[in-house]
Design a protein around this motif. Structure first.
Motif, PDB file in Angstrom:
ATOM      1  N   ILE A 213       0.917  -1.087   0.000  1.00  0.00           N
ATOM      2  CA  ILE A 213       0.118  -0.048  -0.130  1.00  0.00           C
ATOM      3  C   ILE A 213       0.864   1.307   0.138  1.00  0.00           C
ATOM      4  N   LEU A 214       2.021   1.096   0.903  1.00  0.00           N
ATOM      5  CA  LEU A 214       2.769   2.511   0.790  1.00  0.00           C
ATOM      6  C   LEU A 214       3.508   2.693  -0.636  1.00  0.00           C
ATOM      7  N   MET A 215       3.887   1.467  -1.053  1.00  0.00           N
ATOM      8  CA  MET A 215       4.664   1.709  -2.265  1.00  0.00           C
ATOM      9  C   MET A 215       3.742   2.416  -3.562  1.00  0.00           C
ATOM     10  N   ASP A 216       2.317   1.686  -3.480  1.00  0.00           N
ATOM     11  CA  ASP A 216       1.508   2.295  -4.710  1.00  0.00           C
ATOM     12  C   ASP A 216       1.180   3.531  -4.289  1.00  0.00           C
ATOM     13  N   ARG A 217       0.813   3.899  -2.960  1.00  0.00           N
ATOM     14  CA  ARG A 217       0.545   5.513  -2.793  1.00  0.00           C
ATOM     15  C   ARG A 217       1.671   6.366  -2.808  1.00  0.00           C
ATOM     16  N   THR A 218       2.725   6.051  -2.826  1.00  0.00           N
ATOM     17  CA  THR A 218       3.867   7.114  -2.765  1.00  0.00           C
ATOM     18  C   THR A 218       5.035   6.866  -3.805  1.00  0.00           C
ATOM     19  N   GLN A 219       4.992   5.861  -4.437  1.00  0.00           N
ATOM     20  CA  GLN A 219       6.026   5.789  -5.537  1.00  0.00           C
ATOM     21  C   GLN A 219       5.525   6.742  -6.714  1.00  0.00           C
ATOM     22  N   SER A 268      16.845   9.156  -5.869  1.00  0.00           N
ATOM     23  CA  SER A 268      16.941   9.452  -7.186  1.00  0.00           C
ATOM     24  C   SER A 268      15.871   9.947  -7.831  1.00  0.00           C
ATOM     25  N   HIS A 269      14.629   9.659  -7.323  1.00  0.00           N
ATOM     26  CA  HIS A 269      13.492   9.926  -8.039  1.00  0.00           C
ATOM     27  C   HIS A 269      12.704  11.089  -7.685  1.00  0.00           C
ATOM     28  N   GLY A 270      12.793  11.518  -6.472  1.00  0.00           N
ATOM     29  CA  GLY A 270      12.347  12.889  -5.784  1.00  0.00           C
ATOM     30  C   GLY A 270      10.646  12.849  -5.422  1.00  0.00           C
ATOM     31  N   ASP A 271      10.517  11.469  -5.238  1.00  0.00           N
ATOM     32  CA  ASP A 271       8.872  11.152  -4.921  1.00  0.00           C
ATOM     33  C   ASP A 271       8.782  11.047  -3.534  1.00  0.00           C
TER      34      ASP A 271
END
Lengths: 386, 213, 210
Positions: A213-219, A268-271
């Motif tokens: 859930i964290l990865m889906d909502r924040t990446q 590196s992504h800044g998200d």
């Protein structure tokens, strides 16, 4: 009293229409909102779920700290600096003490520098832990990571209470050193807390880093480019997550940070996910610094013996001193005219300046992402509004 | 009711009480606060709800984000003049019975920021406050103590008579006027029906006493 | 970071600009460059883009209020008094208009050096309070210039969205100026003494107030 007549740009979000003549919806998030980290208001214009415009409104906690400081003595403003970024009172004290020491040319003895580093890095640990807890709560995890973070924070607050006398508002730094020395047994207890901390970090990482859930909502949410970060004055973990290699502890080498070996994590992504990971990795580096500092701390005085605080009148002039606070670059600009009170006292708030890009980050995202982006910027309204 | 009679009946499985006790017991045991932290005291309020100090055991199980679902407003932190109209509006939106705890020096009287041009010198200028917690910030134990005092007070409120609570008294107002933003200050600067401060007694030369008028 | 060399570099590349080094007598050694309003944006762009300097990070923007001063001087003149020329002392009073100053602190993220301090002054504190905005050069000045506008009253020409930041939109004063008077809401003081007692006296007698 002279009032200046000037052209005011009246900002009313008039009813806008989007493509296809669809009427856009304006909502007002805050100032009383469960996820806005204090009294903060955002006027958001939406096209369905997508954000079209966003204007932040500040000033709900403007306590005119700078005006009060003009009528207080230099030392009298020290307790007020505690209340600026109230999650990290001791680093605020440190930044102010550093600026006054630059203004008046005061030197700090070695033991006091070690004490400052220990207090500052403990503050960084509990700030980053709580920030991740608050971010997870805003994403909907109903407070469980926040409970774990506060468990660690309570251990560190116990240490602060033994050291400074207060859980939060420590008022610990003085010009030329620290207020009070370590009580007996403090270093052992602090060593135990710091030695236990990596276990808490492992637990946190196991639960959160691979969480779907964290990865889906924040990446790929709220991506901040490197050029915009530098131009907008972004500092601290938010800039480093966008790849800007600038840590004031390494650049200015203030205090005794050049004696400690630690790495600076860069994203590196800044998200939002990168900002979260950078803070998690910074906590590990802080644990390393703390262990080195507690091993090497020497004896000696804790305040400059030549420093006389009664009748403290720095020579006329000015100084700008800054440190790497947990939120970013916290700076104090002081102008002295030779009197016991500062002529101009200015706080450079990292939270306010990091919010410059809030609209750029949120436009095009969904409404639910605003909360995640705001949580990752790490704002504290006491600092934004002063 | 006779105590021995009560005990005899309860041994037989008949439980007796008065309407007032039952009514008040229901209200004291589930006071739900409004999720309303303004400044530094909010962090201590959050710490009071966390695992170490655990306010949930006293009935404050959930902090409601909406004022329509809350009983208690803990004003934790400095109330600025820009925020004051929103605080009064939130108070008006809460349904009766409602209580206000003024937590921290700033909400009581302006606190360390009393010299501020934007600081409201105490939230009791506009809304009625039931409890004051001094401190800067007060410890979480102080908030728990205040909660217990509030529970005791609610438990002692009679349902009829002159001392009955506000929500059972049709004559008492439960909504208060919201101040407007003026050019230099809020208008009005205080609610005169609600806040009647004693005037400062101007001291004679050589003494520094001041007291009630 | 030698300020003299930077000053000559800027003067070579931005023709017509008027720069002045303002010395800083404190031990911090942070001297500053005063730049005039017409060329401020060009100087800023040069500082940001020049290959040796690369000041791409505007760290801090702040305002300072320098109120006007009244100067009294005694002037000796020769005047006709009762038919005979005598030396007479006259008292002349002049007032300087005062000004508002905006200070920028710049650092370089690329070259990791700094700080450089830039200053700009307005003409006076009433109508001549316009200064060019450096937000098109450094985005970080956006909110900070709005705050200087709100609290001091400096109008930044070229700012994309100049509104009050901290006070509410109907507010008309500029609170951080040295001659701002607080609103009169000091009705109750439990232990009044010194300045607080004086303010309470004024409140009671009705002198203070709007």
């Amino acid at each position: 009293m002279s009032t200046v007549t000037h052209p005011t740009a009246h900002f009313d979000l008039e009813p806008m229409t989007g493509p296809g003549n669809v009427q856009l919806l304006e909502i007002s998030m805050g100032p009383q909102h469960p996820s806005t980290h204090g009294v903060f208001r955002m006027k958001v214009v939406l096209d369905g779920e997508r954000v079209v415009r966003l204007k932040p409104v500040f000033g709900f906690l403007h306590r005119n700290h700078e005006k009060i400081a003009e009528s207080e003595t230099y030392l009298g403003s020290m307790p007020y600096t505690d209340r600026l970024d109230y999650m990290c009172p001791l680093t605020n004290n440190w930044a102010y003490a550093l600026a006054v020491e630059k203004l008046a040319g005061i030197e700090v003895p070695e033991r006091a520098e070690y004490l400052r580093v220990i207090a500052g890095e403990l503050t960084r640990l509990q700030n980053h832990a709580c920030l991740i807890g608050f971010l997870m709560q805003d994403l909907g995890s109903s407070g469980t990571p926040l409970m774990y973070a506060f468990r660690e924070r309570e251990k560190i607050l116990d240490l602060f209470e033994a050291l400074t006398g207060a859980r939060m508002m420590g008022n610990y730094m003085r010009f030329g050193g620290c207020r009070v020395d370590l009580p007996a047994g403090w270093l052992e207890q602090a060593g135990k807390v710091v030695a236990d901390f990596p276990r808490f970090l492992d637990e946190y990482e196991r639960l959160l880093v691979g969480n779907e859930i964290l990865m889906d909502r924040t990446q790929e949410v709220g991506v901040l480019s490197r050029e915009l970060a530098v131009s907008a004055g972004i500092s601290g973990p938010m800039a480093r997550a966008s790849g800007v290699d600038y840590d004031i502890r390494k650049v200015d080498r203030y205090s005794i940070y050049d004696r400690f070996t630690f790495r600076v994590p860069l994203g590196s992504h800044g998200d939002v996910y990168d900002r979260f990971m950078v803070r998690l990795l910074e906590m590990r580096e802080s644990v390393g610094i703390l262990q080195q500092a507690m091993r090497d701390i020497p004896g000696g005085p804790i305040v400059d013996p030549k420093m006389k605080i009664r009748g403290f009148r720095p020579k006329p002039g000015e100084a700008y001193g800054r440190i790497e606070a947990p939120k970013g670059e916290l700076g104090f600009y002081l102008v002295s005219d030779g009197s016991p009170n500062p002529y101009r006292y200015r706080v450079r708030p990292p939270s306010l300046i990091n919010l410059t890009v809030l609209e750029d980050l949120c436009v095009g995202q969904n409404v639910a992402d605003i909360v995640a982006i705001l949580g990752s910027i790490d704002i504290v309204m006491g600092e934004v509004d002063r | 009711m006779d105590e021995t009679l009560k005990n005899e009946l309860s041994k037989q499985g008949i439980f007796t009480t008065s309407l007032q006790e039952l009514y008040n017991w229901g209200r004291t045991s589930s006071i739900w606060p409004l999720n309303f932290g303004l400044a530094c005291c909010a962090i201590e309020m959050i710490a009071a709800t966390m695992a170490r100090y655990d306010l949930a055991r006293f009935g404050a199980e959930v902090f409601r984000p909406s004022p329509r679902q809350a009983d208690l407003m803990i004003v934790a932190g400095t109330v600025t003049k820009k925020m004051a109209p929103q605080v009064v509006r939130l108070y008006n939106q809460m349904p009766e019975p409602k209580y206000v705890i003024s937590m921290g020096a700033c909400a009581i009287s302006g606190g360390p920021f009393k010299q501020g041009y934007n600081v409201l010198k105490g939230i009791d200028r506009y809304i009625p406050v039931d409890l004051y917690i001094p401190g800067c910030p007060p410890r979480p134990e102080a908030l728990i103590d205040a909660f217990m005092v509030l529970q005791k007070r609610i438990g002692e409120q009679p349902l009829t008579g002159a001392n009955r609570p506000r929500h059972l008294n049709a004559g008492e107002p439960s909504e208060f006027p919201v101040p407007r933003f003026g050019e230099h200050d809020l208008e009005p600067a205080k609610n005169p029906d609600l806040w009647k401060p004693p005037l400062v007694q101007i001291a004679q030369a050589g003494t520094d006493e001041s007291g009630n008028h | 970071m030698n300020l003299e060399t930077i000053k000559s570099e800027i003067e070579a590349n931005v023709p017509g600009c008027r720069l002045e080094i303002v010395a800083n007598p404190s031990p911090s050694g942070q001297h500053s460059l005063r730049v005039d309003g017409e060329h401020a944006v060009d100087v800023a762009i040069f500082l940001r883009d020049a290959s040796g300097l690369r000041f791409d990070f505007c760290s801090n923007v702040t305002g300072i209020d320098w109120p006007g001063k009244e100067l009294t001087e005694k002037v000796k003149l020769r005047k006709l008094v009762d038919g005979a020329e005598q030396e007479v002392e006259e008292i002349r009073k002049t007032t300087t208009p005062g000004s508002l100053e905006v200070v920028y602190h710049l650092y370089s993220v690329e070259k990791k050096h700094g700080p450089i301090t830039l200053r700009m002054r307005t003409q006076d504190r009433d109508t001549g309070v316009h200064l060019p905005s450096l937000t098109p050069v450094w985005r970080s000045a956006e909110f900070q210039e709005r705050e200087v506008f709100d609290l001091f009253g400096v109008v930044f020409d070229g700012h994309p969205d100049l509104r009050r930041l901290l006070m509410w939109p109907g507010f008309v004063d500029h609170p951080m100026r040295r001659d701002y008077r607080d609103p009169d809401d000091c009705e109750y003081e439990p232990t009044a003494h010194d300045a607080v007692l004086q303010r309470a006296n004024r409140h009671r007698s009705g002198v203070e107030g709007r």
